[in-house]
Design an enzyme around this catalytic site. Sequence first.
Site, mmCIF file in Angstrom:
data_model
loop_
_atom_site.group_PDB
_atom_site.id
_atom_site.type_symbol
_atom_site.label_atom_id
_atom_site.label_comp_id
_atom_site.label_asym_id
_atom_site.label_seq_id
_atom_site.Cartn_x
_atom_site.Cartn_y
_atom_site.Cartn_z
ATOM 1 N N GLU A 139 -0.641 -9.335 -0.088
ATOM 2 C CA GLU A 139 -2.070 -9.520 0.226
ATOM 3 C C GLU A 139 -2.912 -9.615 -1.049
ATOM 4 O O GLU A 139 -3.872 -10.386 -1.115
ATOM 5 C CB GLU A 139 -2.541 -8.362 1.118
ATOM 6 C CG GLU A 139 -1.898 -8.419 2.504
ATOM 7 C CD GLU A 139 -2.088 -7.147 3.310
ATOM 8 O OE1 GLU A 139 -1.853 -6.043 2.764
ATOM 9 O OE2 GLU A 139 -2.468 -7.244 4.492
ATOM 10 N N ALA A 150 0.867 -1.180 0.000
ATOM 11 C CA ALA A 150 0.000 0.000 0.000
ATOM 12 C C ALA A 150 0.901 1.227 0.000
ATOM 13 O O ALA A 150 2.064 1.161 0.415
ATOM 14 C CB ALA A 150 -0.893 -0.028 1.239
ATOM 15 N N GLY A 153 0.651 -4.920 1.014
ATOM 16 C CA GLY A 153 -0.543 -5.014 0.167
ATOM 17 C C GLY A 153 -0.308 -5.809 -1.103
ATOM 18 O O GLY A 153 -1.265 -6.351 -1.671
HETATM 19 N N1 CAA Z 1 4.553 3.186 -1.059
HETATM 20 C C1 CAA Z 1 4.925 4.318 -1.674
HETATM 21 N N2 CAA Z 1 6.009 4.444 -2.464
HETATM 22 C C2 CAA Z 1 6.754 3.333 -2.644
HETATM 23 C C3 CAA Z 1 6.439 2.107 -2.034
HETATM 24 C C4 CAA Z 1 5.264 2.058 -1.217
HETATM 25 N N3 CAA Z 1 4.859 0.936 -0.627
HETATM 26 N N4 CAA Z 1 7.370 1.203 -2.388
HETATM 27 C C5 CAA Z 1 8.240 1.840 -3.187
HETATM 28 N N5 CAA Z 1 7.865 3.120 -3.348
HETATM 29 C C6 CAA Z 1 8.552 4.164 -4.128
HETATM 30 C C7 CAA Z 1 9.780 4.677 -3.403
HETATM 31 O O1 CAA Z 1 9.425 5.653 -2.440
HETATM 32 C C8 CAA Z 1 10.572 5.233 -4.536
HETATM 33 O O2 CAA Z 1 10.051 6.493 -4.892
HETATM 34 P P1 CAA Z 1 11.062 7.734 -5.223
HETATM 35 O O3 CAA Z 1 11.841 7.271 -6.431
HETATM 36 O O4 CAA Z 1 10.141 8.857 -5.493
HETATM 37 O O5 CAA Z 1 11.937 7.888 -4.021
HETATM 38 C C9 CAA Z 1 10.256 4.271 -5.691
HETATM 39 O O6 CAA Z 1 9.061 3.610 -5.327
HETATM 40 C C10 CAA Z 1 11.337 3.238 -5.888
HETATM 41 O O7 CAA Z 1 11.569 2.625 -4.629
HETATM 42 P P2 CAA Z 1 13.018 2.462 -3.982
HETATM 43 O O8 CAA Z 1 13.915 3.579 -4.404
HETATM 44 O O9 CAA Z 1 12.825 2.265 -2.516
HETATM 45 O O10 CAA Z 1 13.503 1.120 -4.694
HETATM 46 P P3 CAA Z 1 14.520 0.032 -4.118
HETATM 47 O O11 CAA Z 1 14.797 -0.881 -5.252
HETATM 48 O O12 CAA Z 1 15.666 0.679 -3.441
HETATM 49 O O13 CAA Z 1 13.685 -0.755 -2.992
HETATM 50 C C11 CAA Z 1 11.742 -1.856 -2.081
HETATM 51 C C12 CAA Z 1 12.554 -1.510 -3.349
HETATM 52 C C13 CAA Z 1 12.579 -2.818 -1.206
HETATM 53 C C14 CAA Z 1 10.462 -2.533 -2.540
HETATM 54 C C15 CAA Z 1 11.458 -0.572 -1.287
HETATM 55 O O14 CAA Z 1 10.895 0.376 -2.184
HETATM 56 C C16 CAA Z 1 10.500 -0.765 -0.158
HETATM 57 O O15 CAA Z 1 10.877 -1.280 0.873
HETATM 58 N N6 CAA Z 1 9.211 -0.340 -0.357
HETATM 59 C C17 CAA Z 1 8.217 -0.404 0.681
HETATM 60 C C18 CAA Z 1 7.717 -1.830 0.865
HETATM 61 C C19 CAA Z 1 6.712 -1.886 2.002
HETATM 62 O O16 CAA Z 1 7.046 -1.643 3.152
HETATM 63 N N7 CAA Z 1 5.470 -2.253 1.670
HETATM 64 C C20 CAA Z 1 4.411 -2.388 2.660
HETATM 65 C C21 CAA Z 1 3.660 -1.108 2.752
HETATM 66 S S1 CAA Z 1 2.524 -1.122 4.099
HETATM 67 C C22 CAA Z 1 1.160 -1.976 3.545
HETATM 68 O O17 CAA Z 1 1.141 -2.512 2.473
HETATM 69 C C23 CAA Z 1 0.004 -1.984 4.512
HETATM 70 C C24 CAA Z 1 -1.143 -2.827 4.121
HETATM 71 O O18 CAA Z 1 -1.156 -4.022 4.356
HETATM 72 C C25 CAA Z 1 -2.333 -2.244 3.582
#
Ligand code: CAA
Length: 259
Positions: free
Chosen positions: A112, A64, A109
């Site tokens: 999920e 998400a 998400g």
């Molecule tokens: N939400 C918003 N933006 C996201 C995102 C997310 N879940 N995942 C990645 N992005 C964005 C990053 O912010 C980044 O944007 P910018 O270029 O503007 O900075 C872009 O996508 C590329 O991401 P990274 O630079 O971080 O890429 P990476 O290759 O270094 O890392 C990753 C990849 C490991 C997937 C890392 O992006 C990450 O950890 N993302 C978050 C994953 C996460 O925690 N997901 C769970 C969210 S909570 C949820 O989902 C709750 C629920 O159950 C409803």
Amino acid sequence: MTHILFEKKGNIAIALIDRPKALNALNSEVLNDLNTLVDTVNADPEIRVLILTGSGEKSFVAGADIGEMSNLTKEEGEAFGKKGNDVFRRIETLPIPVIAAVNGYALGGGCELAMSCDIRIASDTAVFGQPETGLGITPGFGGTQRLARLIGPGMAKQLIYSARNIKADEALRIGLVNAVYPLEELRPAAEKLAETIAKNAPIAVRACKQAINEGLEKPMDEAIVLEEKLFGSCFETADQKEGMGAFLEKRRHEPYQNR
Ligand code: CAA
């Protein structure tokens, strides 16, 4: 749909979640598009199987949208969880089978969403996890419920409490995915599986989905009655007559007509 690319190939539909600047993360717009996707699929009787995948080579869905969630109040958080849960439930209960082709990150998400599908296959580059406790929240789009049901409560609790990501081979070992392919072979494998399913009698396939999904929610004595009713209903279909007739006449059946 702004963030979903939709394509039909015969009786198969392929939907690519496409929000490249955020690794296909689910903001409200993408959730709205998923609702539109369900409406589109429900309105088209030609579609017998749906494949869900992520656009690009890196991510299925990276969760998400953390930016959208970061400042939510308690009430807004609950509403955002409901918005995701409602559309994931619509995907889970689509009458036709849905295959998740997990082509990279399937976190939060994203994991999920894959679990709301009937069948999960993955690329060898896929990464799964429920990272939410590391962000100060619980999984919010069904993760606490579907992960425990899919892989058992013990392993689900370990993954959710630890917020540890796992690679495709471990996802295969614990039964979170059914098969793993090199990335370039994932889409063809998903399409081949979808075509195999689409060739079978569609009313019978839909009845099997209903029997499995609804039966798992019932005590066995009621679940087998549900199966009996659905089994019986197949005998009113032209496809049953053709399928069994072809067997008895020692010929290949004609393509099933969905009636
Ligand atoms: N939400 C918003 N933006 C996201 C995102 C997310 N879940 N995942 C990645 N992005 C964005 C990053 O912010 C980044 O944007 P910018 O270029 O503007 O900075 C872009 O996508 C590329 O991401 P990274 O630079 O971080 O890429 P990476 O290759 O270094 O890392 C990753 C990849 C490991 C997937 C890392 O992006 C990450 O950890 N993302 C978050 C994953 C996460 O925690 N997901 C769970 C969210 S909570 C949820 O989902 C709750 C629920 O159950 C409803």
